[in-house]
Design an enzyme around this catalytic site. Structure first.
Site, short mmCIF file in Angstrom:
data_model
loop_
_atom_site.label_atom_id
_atom_site.label_comp_id
_atom_site.label_asym_id
_atom_site.label_seq_id
_atom_site.Cartn_x
_atom_site.Cartn_y
_atom_site.Cartn_z
N GLU A 1 0.88 -1.17 0.00
CA GLU A 1 0.00 0.00 0.00
C GLU A 1 0.91 1.22 0.00
O GLU A 1 1.50 1.55 1.03
CB GLU A 1 -0.89 -0.01 1.25
N CYS B 1 -2.33 9.57 2.63
CA CYS B 1 -1.93 9.03 1.32
C CYS B 1 -2.95 9.31 0.23
O CYS B 1 -2.60 9.43 -0.93
CB CYS B 1 -1.67 7.54 1.43
P1 NAD Z 1 8.12 4.53 5.09
O1 NAD Z 1 8.13 3.76 3.82
O2 NAD Z 1 9.26 5.42 5.38
O3 NAD Z 1 8.01 3.54 6.36
C1 NAD Z 1 7.01 2.55 6.45
C2 NAD Z 1 7.51 1.40 7.32
O4 NAD Z 1 8.67 0.85 6.73
C3 NAD Z 1 7.88 1.79 8.74
O5 NAD Z 1 7.40 0.79 9.62
C4 NAD Z 1 9.40 1.82 8.72
O6 NAD Z 1 9.97 1.44 9.95
C5 NAD Z 1 9.74 0.79 7.66
N1 NAD Z 1 10.98 1.14 6.95
C6 NAD Z 1 11.48 2.37 6.69
N2 NAD Z 1 12.64 2.27 6.01
C7 NAD Z 1 12.87 0.95 5.82
C8 NAD Z 1 13.93 0.21 5.20
N3 NAD Z 1 14.96 0.83 4.62
N4 NAD Z 1 13.85 -1.14 5.20
C9 NAD Z 1 12.80 -1.78 5.77
N5 NAD Z 1 11.80 -1.12 6.39
C10 NAD Z 1 11.83 0.22 6.42
O7 NAD Z 1 6.73 5.34 5.08
P2 NAD Z 1 6.23 6.36 6.15
O8 NAD Z 1 7.05 7.62 6.04
O9 NAD Z 1 6.07 5.72 7.47
O10 NAD Z 1 4.75 6.67 5.60
C11 NAD Z 1 4.51 7.59 4.60
C12 NAD Z 1 4.31 6.93 3.25
O11 NAD Z 1 3.34 5.92 3.34
C13 NAD Z 1 3.79 7.90 2.20
O12 NAD Z 1 4.41 7.65 0.97
C14 NAD Z 1 2.32 7.56 2.13
O13 NAD Z 1 1.70 7.91 0.90
C15 NAD Z 1 2.36 6.09 2.32
N6 NAD Z 1 1.07 5.63 2.80
C16 NAD Z 1 0.32 4.82 2.01
C17 NAD Z 1 -0.94 4.41 2.45
C18 NAD Z 1 -1.83 3.53 1.63
O14 NAD Z 1 -2.77 3.01 2.19
N7 NAD Z 1 -1.59 3.33 0.36
C19 NAD Z 1 -1.39 4.82 3.69
C20 NAD Z 1 -0.59 5.64 4.46
C21 NAD Z 1 0.65 6.02 4.02
#
Ligand code: NAD
Length: 429
Positions: free
Chosen positions: A210, A244
């Site tokens: 997602e 998002c």
């Molecule tokens: P992110 O991708 O930075 O982090 C998400 C998760 O991944 C966290 O639990 C984090 O600890 C983990 N993570 C971060 N870096 C990682 C790595 N290098 N390796 C493995 N795991 C890692 O996202 P965020 O900043 O927490 O959230 C914002 C993003 O999420 C935005 O792009 C937003 O659009 C998206 N989002 C999508 C939805 C949807 O339903 N489609 C909903 C909410 C947010």
């Protein structure tokens, strides 16, 4: 952080024992999750206020109540969702029973983001538990208040032989991803989505991703500007723009832009007062790093006019309280603009013209529709991700749809028609 093989081993053994499969067990876990939400409502509201300065109303509306509704829906429909689905038979399967059985995958990993840290962590969990899986939950390390409640309180409610919370940031999540899971459900950025998918590929583990991206909002000349401004302002500035599916930018004619601007100013000051930064109804950017993401990023709602698509604000998802307006000459140019970019996670269109609607070409469709009765968001590639969930779609996502054929052993004579040698095949029929 305990990504240790021991925890995963324990959950795997529970799954193999069959403990999580019966409907009664699944229902007991869903009820326990419902109790967690009810009994810790205030704790969760306080955590959301600390993490994102969410008001209690906003926290209830977009997080706690949404999760409770999802739990209630799953409990109400669990038996129906679990039922085998009969399928049409053909000549060869006429005497057998043919059906689809929805089986749990096994050990599921759920990785969540910080922007709706209760909702986006627990709604996938509802689906995974309803489908009878064992679950490792990895909340976001950035929404620290909520992470603490999920790590310290939630496990007291759920059966710990089949559920564990694992904490950590990129490094620890990377270690966790080295282990083999039977399904991975990830919500977050496209950048990390690629890391998760690459890690899953090493074990050929199926994934749901997602993700996020830029959601266009087309406004036709025939709209009432104040109605559009009220609705766009609500969704753009809700959770300080960190949503998002928020409208990321507006596409409209210069004339409509001129009408929308005062209407947006009016909506913003009605919603958040003359000094929005002091408003209890406007949250905050999650942390300093995200606040600094772009020099333009203010804490207060902002509208940018006459923006060109080459400007920095149009290069990636904004995820803050900024609303750029780009000028187009009509619907066709707007659709062309949208279709030349990644397929958006959500798309908004305001018009009184029946030509502007879900049937219009390409991926220029009205796509913003969120309830548990429709899939969210669908297969959308680099921007929106892949897979879908909410309600029964969650249950299906976390279930393997196994094709089953029960063939009766006492019908051997009829089966003989299929056995070699085939030299006399025309005498058999
Ligand atoms: P992110 O991708 O930075 O982090 C998400 C998760 O991944 C966290 O639990 C984090 O600890 C983990 N993570 C971060 N870096 C990682 C790595 N290098 N390796 C493995 N795991 C890692 O996202 P965020 O900043 O927490 O959230 C914002 C993003 O999420 C935005 O792009 C937003 O659009 C998206 N989002 C999508 C939805 C949807 O339903 N489609 C909903 C909410 C947010």
């Amino acid at each position: 952080m305990d990504p240790s093989a021991d925890t995963l081993q324990r959950l795997r053994e529970t799954f193999r024992s069959g403990r999580t499969r019966p409907a009664e067990f699944r229902a007991s876990q869903l009820k326990a999750l419902g109790r967690f939400l009810q009994e810790n409502k205030q704790l969760l509201q306080e955590a959301l206020a600390r993490d994102l300065r969410k008001s209690a109303f906003e926290g209830d509306l977009s997080e706690i109540i949404t999760c409770q509704n999802e739990v209630d829906l799953a409990l109400k429909n669990l038996h129906t969702w679990m039922k085998d689905q009969p399928v049409a038979k053909n000549l060869l399967t006429q005497l057998s029973s043919a059906f689809i059985r929805k089986e749990p995958f096994g050990l599921v990993l759920i990785i969540a983001p910080w922007n709706y840290p209760v909702n986006l962590t627990l709604i996938p969990l509802v689906g995974a538990l309803a489908a009878g899986n064992c679950v490792v939950l990895k909340p976001s390390e950035i929404s620290k208040g909520t992470e603490k409640v999920l790590a310290e309180v939630l496990p007291r409610y759920l059966d710990q032989s089949c559920f564990a919370v694992v904490l950590g940031g990129p490094e620890e999540t990377g270690q966790l991803l080295e282990h083999k899971f039977d399904y991975i459900f990830f919500t977050g950025s496209p950048r990390v989505g690629k890391i998760v998918m690459a890690a899953a590929a090493k074990h050929l583990t199926p994934v749901t991703l997602e993700l996020g991206g830029k959601n266009p909002c087309y406004v036709d000349d025939d709209c009432d500007p104040q109605t559009v401004a009220n609705r766009v302002a609500l969704f753009r500035y809700f959770n300080t723009g960190q949503t998002c599916v928020a409208p990321d930018y507006i596409l409209c004619s210069p004339e409509t832009q001129a009408r929308l601007l005062p209407a947006l100013q009016s909506a913003i000051s009605r919603f958040y007062g003359d000094d929005p930064r002091g408003s209890p109804d406007l949250g905050r950017i999650i942390n300093h790093k995200h606040f600094q993401r772009r020099p333009l990023c203010p804490a207060a709602p902002t509208v940018l006019v006459d923006v060109r698509d080459t400007e920095p604000v149009m290069q990636e998802e904004i995820f803050g309280p900024i609303l750029p307006i780009l000028n187009v000459r009509g619907l066709d140019e707007a659709i062309d603009f949208i279709n030349r970019r990644e397929k958006p996670l959500a798309l908004y269109a305001f018009s009184n013209n029946s030509q502007v609607g879900p049937d219009r070409g390409g991926h220029g469709r009205v796509h913003k529709c969120e309830t548990s009765r429709v899939p969210f968001p669908g297969h959308l590639g680099a921007s929106g991700g892949m897979g879908r969930y909410h309600g029964e779609f969650s249950f299906d996502t976390f279930s393997h749809h196994r094709a089953c054929l029960l063939s009766h052993s006492d019908l051997e004579k009829l089966n003989e028609i299929r056995y070699p040698p085939y030299s006399d095949w025309n005498q058999r029929l």
